[in-house]
Design a protein around this motif. Structure first.
Motif, PDB file in Angstrom:
ATOM      1  N   TYR A   1      45.256 -31.365  70.427  1.00 17.59           N
ATOM      2  CA  TYR A   1      45.848 -31.976  71.609  1.00 17.59           C
ATOM      3  C   TYR A   1      45.812 -33.494  71.478  1.00 17.59           C
ATOM      4  O   TYR A   1      44.855 -34.068  70.959  1.00 17.59           O
ATOM      5  CB  TYR A   1      45.090 -31.533  72.865  1.00 17.59           C
TER       6      TYR A   1
ATOM      7  N   PRO B   1      43.629 -29.046  76.593  1.00 20.41           N
ATOM      8  CA  PRO B   1      43.307 -27.611  76.616  1.00 20.41           C
ATOM      9  C   PRO B   1      43.018 -27.102  78.020  1.00 20.41           C
ATOM     10  O   PRO B   1      42.477 -27.813  78.862  1.00 20.41           O
ATOM     11  CB  PRO B   1      42.059 -27.520  75.728  1.00 20.41           C
TER      12      PRO B   1
ATOM     13  N   ASN C   1      41.514 -23.846  78.398  1.00 20.60           N
ATOM     14  CA  ASN C   1      40.639 -22.677  78.286  1.00 20.60           C
ATOM     15  C   ASN C   1      39.439 -22.711  79.214  1.00 20.60           C
ATOM     16  O   ASN C   1      38.915 -21.673  79.607  1.00 20.60           O
ATOM     17  CB  ASN C   1      40.169 -22.503  76.832  1.00 20.60           C
TER      18      ASN C   1
ATOM     19  N   GLN D   1      46.882 -21.726  76.619  1.00 22.59           N
ATOM     20  CA  GLN D   1      45.943 -22.667  76.013  1.00 22.59           C
ATOM     21  C   GLN D   1      46.221 -24.124  76.332  1.00 22.59           C
ATOM     22  O   GLN D   1      45.323 -24.963  76.267  1.00 22.59           O
ATOM     23  CB  GLN D   1      45.947 -22.513  74.470  1.00 22.59           C
ATOM     24  N   THR D   2      47.465 -24.461  76.689  1.00 21.11           N
ATOM     25  CA  THR D   2      47.872 -25.860  76.718  1.00 21.11           C
ATOM     26  C   THR D   2      48.428 -26.296  78.068  1.00 21.11           C
ATOM     27  O   THR D   2      49.236 -25.600  78.678  1.00 21.11           O
ATOM     28  CB  THR D   2      48.947 -26.128  75.635  1.00 21.11           C
TER      29      THR D   2
END
Length: 421
Positions: free
Chosen positions: A185, A203, A205, A405-406
């Motif tokens: 990232y 991120p 997560n 995830q992003t």
């Protein structure tokens, strides 16, 4: 005449070549032994690019005892808290450096070892420094973490990323004034006039972001702060909350919180706060007298989605909310805060008459924040912040979910026209 022109042209060319070579060398050397090999999140501040855009006046020429390299790196480490940041800089004069650290960073404790290394920290133990005749190593930790091992490595020139490391190679290709790099990232910030813009990815997560995001269905007029968050925070919120004699259990709070919060700050409202005075009675005895003083406070409102009745019961058991629905003054001593709740929402507000939010609407942004610093300053809503925000005008932050995830981040910060850049 022709020879003079040739000589002048050659001299100008050589000067330009020398300046170019110097700038290139500054860029190359700034990456050498400046980023720890365990670096996780890295911020690169491109000083030469900032000078190019803003002029030399953008870098104050104070006596500071350290050199300003082409790039300054601030980073976290994989084996330390994500709230602990490190940086190292080349030292030019240790006497000037000590005075600068005292004057600018309020370092009030210094201890010099037999080897000549100087260790120091400020009063709250969050900022820690160490320096010798070559290097200044700094750390700021919200956790007040033990970082002596890392600062020692930075001073000894050990455990650094090589200049050929892929992460450094990636950062070298980006010329923005500020960039950040974290695993896969990254993002960059730019200055245009009096506006700072930042765009990048990060991120998701640890945030627990849902597929659908929501915001208040109706926006009130005259807000100085308007923000909302859609996330369960289970990956970030890992510890119980300890404050003075109060303990709030993480698992209980997350059980009753259902992943949505909204914050508003509106125009000032009136509150009545008790003020103690003393009067003498007929026997000339000093008697305490309590008067209700009218004060202006910002209309702050926080709304939390969840199992509100159960959450309120728990907070009352912990003496955070009183039986008559007031927030404990020890937790938030600035203003009186009142609570309201229904089955799906808990509201905390400085206004007694603020209605619970009725509905929510779909939003493309799982995080949004809009802050009018100019209005906050003019209305004197948070006097303690006035000195810090006097150069700021408005902030707008948006975050969208790209995939599981992003996330994508966009930020725009406008400064006042008379702000010193």
């Amino acid at each position: 005449m022709k020879k003079v022109l040739i000589a002048a042209t050659s001299l100008i060319f050589l000067l330009l070549l020398a300046v170019f070579s110097l700038l290139q060398y500054r860029q190359y050397s700034s990456y050498k032994n400046r980023i720890h090999q365990n670096a996780s999140l890295i911020f690169k501040i491109n000083i030469d690019e900032i000078v190019k855009q803003k002029g030399f006046s953008s870098i104050k020429n104070d006596s500071r005892g350290f050199a300003v390299p082409a790039n300054i790196f601030v980073y976290t480490l994989r084996n330390k808290s994500a709230n602990t940041f490190f940086c190292s800089l080349p030292v030019t004069d240790t006497a000037e450096l000590k005075l600068y650290l005292q004057r600018t960073f309020n370092i009030d404790y210094f201890n010099q070892t037999v080897q000549g290394t100087v260790w120091g920290n400020n009063s709250d133990q969050r900022l820690k420094i160490a320096y010798n005749t070559q290097t200044l190593a700094l750390c700021y930790s919200f956790e007040k973490e033990n970082v002596k091992d890392v600062l020692t490595e930075l001073l000894n020139g050990k455990s650094f990323l090589a200049v050929t490391d892929p992460r450094i190679a990636k950062m070298k290709r980006q010329d923005a004034p500020v960039i950040y790099d974290f695993k896969t990232y990254s993002g960059q910030a730019n200055f245009t006039g009096h506006t700072l813009t930042l765009k990048g990815t990060f991120p998701l997560n640890s945030l627990g972001v849902p597929d659908k995001a929501y915001c208040p269905a109706v926006f009130r007029k005259g807000l100085s702060i308007n923000a909302w968050l859609n996330a369960d925070l289970k990956g970030i919120f890992k510890k119980d909350i300890h404050f003075k004699d109060y303990v709030l259990e993480r698992d209980t709070l997350l059980k009753y919180y259902h992943g949505y919060a909204a914050l508003e700050a509106g125009n000032p409202i009136n509150q009545y706060q008790p003020m103690v005075t003393y009067e003498y009675n007929d026997e000339f005895e000093k008697v305490e007298h309590i008067e209700q003083k009218k004060v202006k406070v910002p209309e702050l409102t926080l709304a939390l989605k969840g199992n509100a009745p159960a959450l309120v019961n728990y907070l009352q058991e912990q003496s955070v909310i009183s039986p008559d629905q007031w927030l404990n003054k020890e937790l938030f001593p600035l203003y009186e805060v009142y609570s309201k709740n229904d089955y799906g929402t808990l509201q905390l507000s400085t206004s007694k008459i603020r209605l619970l939010p009725a509905t929510r609407s779909a939003s493309p942004y799982f995080i949004f924040a809009e802050i009018d610093f100019d209005k906050i300053s003019k209305q004197n809503q948070f006097p303690l912040l006035n000195g810090y925000i006097r150069d700021l005008n408005k902030l707008e932050l948006k975050a969208t979910k790209q995939n599981e995830q992003t996330g994508k981040l966009e930020l725009e910060l406008k400064l006042n026209e008379n702000a010193k850049l």
